[in-house]
Enzyme design. Structure first.
Site, PDB file in Angstrom:
ATOM      1  N   GLY A   1       5.608  -1.555  87.470  1.00 17.10           N
ATOM      2  CA  GLY A   1       4.291  -1.489  88.090  1.00 17.10           C
ATOM      3  C   GLY A   1       3.968  -0.037  88.392  1.00 17.10           C
TER       4      GLY A   1
ATOM      5  CB  CYS B   1     -10.417   2.060 116.280  1.00 19.82           C
ATOM      6  SG  CYS B   1     -12.158   2.454 116.069  1.00 19.82           S
TER       7      CYS B   1
HETATM    8  C1  LIG Z   1       6.435  -5.613  92.887  1.00 23.30           C
HETATM    9  C2  LIG Z   1       7.224  -6.205  91.797  1.00 23.30           C
HETATM   10  C3  LIG Z   1       7.406  -5.511  90.594  1.00 23.30           C
HETATM   11  C4  LIG Z   1       6.884  -4.121  90.355  1.00 23.30           C
HETATM   12  O1  LIG Z   1       7.538  -3.180  91.132  1.00 23.30           O
HETATM   13  P1  LIG Z   1       7.279  -1.616  90.903  1.00 23.30           P
HETATM   14  O2  LIG Z   1       8.121  -0.962  91.907  1.00 23.30           O
HETATM   15  O3  LIG Z   1       5.832  -1.374  91.115  1.00 23.30           O
HETATM   16  O4  LIG Z   1       7.690  -1.316  89.505  1.00 23.30           O
HETATM   17  C5  LIG Z   1       8.091  -6.150  89.581  1.00 23.30           C
HETATM   18  N1  LIG Z   1       8.591  -7.396  89.743  1.00 23.30           N
HETATM   19  C6  LIG Z   1       8.452  -8.093  90.893  1.00 23.30           C
HETATM   20  C7  LIG Z   1       9.021  -9.449  91.008  1.00 23.30           C
HETATM   21  C8  LIG Z   1       7.768  -7.521  91.953  1.00 23.30           C
HETATM   22  O5  LIG Z   1       7.642  -8.213  93.099  1.00 23.30           O
END
Ligand SMILES: *Cc1c(COP(=O)(O)O)cnc(C)c1O
Length: 419
Positions: free
Chosen positions: A275, A342
């Site tokens: 991600g 706030c």
């Molecule tokens: C959040 C998540 C990802 C992605 O994580 P990154 O650190 O953004 O690469 C992948 N798999 C699962 C199951 C997640 O919860």
């Protein structure tokens, strides 16, 4: 590596001056770079060349339709964590055959939606969930493809809020319970075992926890073989870190090399759920200085973006680099950069050395492409900012700024209060 750079003393996103976008659409706004997104995807994908693999972009990092479409066109699949993300992923044209569904609390409705779409696999996180999934599949006359998310109990050495692979975390199953889940799935006519899954945390800056997790998965896969259970996919999740400030995370090539070595000889397809590493440095949040305020204790730059727009500093004490959009020489001062909300937690930086900026000047909060807009809210009844995508010389609003009407859409005064 990203495509935000200074040219003649002003910040550009690819070939577009950031100032020009601000003039056109106002501030604050999120700004994404197409070239950066593409490059990040391609570098990551190429790092795994030679190994059967599938990249399932983790939608929760940045779920804008335009971003999802871009990754779909690059060949990516998706890692989703809700029915809403499934809806987005399908709308954006991501192939259901490349979608994996993660998360500890899938509802029967979400399961039905995903079974109807025909996703690649459910990453199941508890016995209760597995049994519910079996029932839902049976009612629909379908067979649900499953992997069990195991909790390998390795320390990802990251912020406690984003570590997920420790025994005490709510995620995944310990190996004994996971085995029980596989034996249940093996006997159930409406479940098909296809994989083993894990995800140990986010913003990891070392390779060793990934390798350790993979070793434990491998040992587990071998144990499953003793029960005549064959695995097609090993899903290692996401979590590779990026540079926000002083970190030095391994480049995708090194990460891939270590995993390839560990997987050699195994007849499986590796699934990865990156991600942050794909989108984090491909986005910035542009904001305007409203006021400079000096008290006997501190100096503050008050800007027009706030924690409702970008929550990471308040939520994780996260560091974001902040740079002026115009880079001209100015005296330096040490300030807190804060928003109008706030809450004392409403800050983007504390005791940060920045050029002395005047009200009306623009700032860029860097590395805001991941867990930025997606975590935004309407707290303090602030309309959420627009998202803009640059592509070479052009830019496009890919989500418009919310207006006041949108803030109260769906709210209703009950009849007893009408008069
Ligand atoms: C959040 C998540 C990802 C992605 O994580 P990154 O650190 O953004 O690469 C992948 N798999 C699962 C199951 C997640 O919860």
């Amino acid at each position: 590596m990203h495509h935000f750079h200074y040219q003649d003393g002003e910040l550009y996103a690819e070939d577009v001056p950031v100032r020009q976008i601000a003039r056109k659409i106002g501030t604050p706004f999120y700004l994404y770079s197409t070239a950066t997104l593409k490059r990040h995807y391609q570098v990551f994908d190429e790092a795994f060349s030679g190994l059967p693999h599938l990249i399932c972009y983790s939608v929760k990092a940045n779920s804008n339709l335009a971003v999802l479409r871009l990754f779909a066109k690059e060949g990516s699949g998706a890692d989703i964590v809700s029915g809403g993300e499934l809806y987005r992923a399908l709308k954006a044209g991501l192939s259901p055959k490349k979608i994996v569904f993660s998360g500890v609390g899938k509802t029967p409705r979400e399961m039905r939606e995903a079974l109807k779409a025909g996703i690649l696999m459910f990453n199941v996180e508890s016995l209760g969930e597995l049994k519910t999934l079996a029932q839902v599949a049976k009612k629909m006359g379908k067979v649900a493809p499953v992997a069990v998310r195991i909790n390998p109990d390795v320390d990802p050495k990251t912020h406690p809020y984003i570590s997920t692979g420790l025994k005490k975390n709510k995620f995944g199953l310990d190996l004994e319970t996971a085995l029980e889940a596989y034996l249940f799935a093996k006997e159930h006519p409406h479940l098909e075992i296809v994989g083993v899954d894990c995800h140990i945390g986010s913003q990891l800056t070392e390779i060793s926890p990934f390798v350790e997790a993979l070793k434990r998965i491998k040992a587990f896969v071998n144990r499953l073989k003793e029960y005549d259970i064959q695995i097609k996919y090993i899903d290692l999740g996401g979590g590779l870190g990026i540079v926000y400030g002083e970190e030095s995370p391994p480049p995708p090539r090194e990460y891939a090399q270590a995993l390839k070595q560990e997987l050699s000889g195994l007849d499986v397809t590796l699934i990865l759920e990156p991600g942050r590493v794909l989108v984090g440095n491909a986005g910035i949040l542009v904001t305007k200085v409203l006021y400079f305020k000096e008290t006997p204790a501190k100096k503050f730059l008050i800007v027009d973006a706030a924690m409702n727009d970008l929550l990471r500093p308040a939520f994780y004490q996260a560091y974001h680099e902040i740079i002026p959009v115009l880079s001209k020489e100015r005296p330096k001062i040490t300030v807190d950069v804060v928003g109008p909300i706030c809450e004392t937690g409403d800050f983007f930086a504390r005791d940060r050395e920045l050029p002395m900026l005047r009200p009306g000047e623009l700032l860029a909060i860097m590395s805001a492409g991941a867990y930025g807009f997606v975590m935004s809210s309407n707290y303090n009844s602030r309309p959420r900012p627009p998202e803009v995508m640059v592509n070479g010389k052009d830019f496009y609003v890919v989500r418009k700024r919310e207006n006041y009407a949108r803030l109260i859409a769906g709210e209703k005064i009950p009849p007893f209060l009408e008069k």
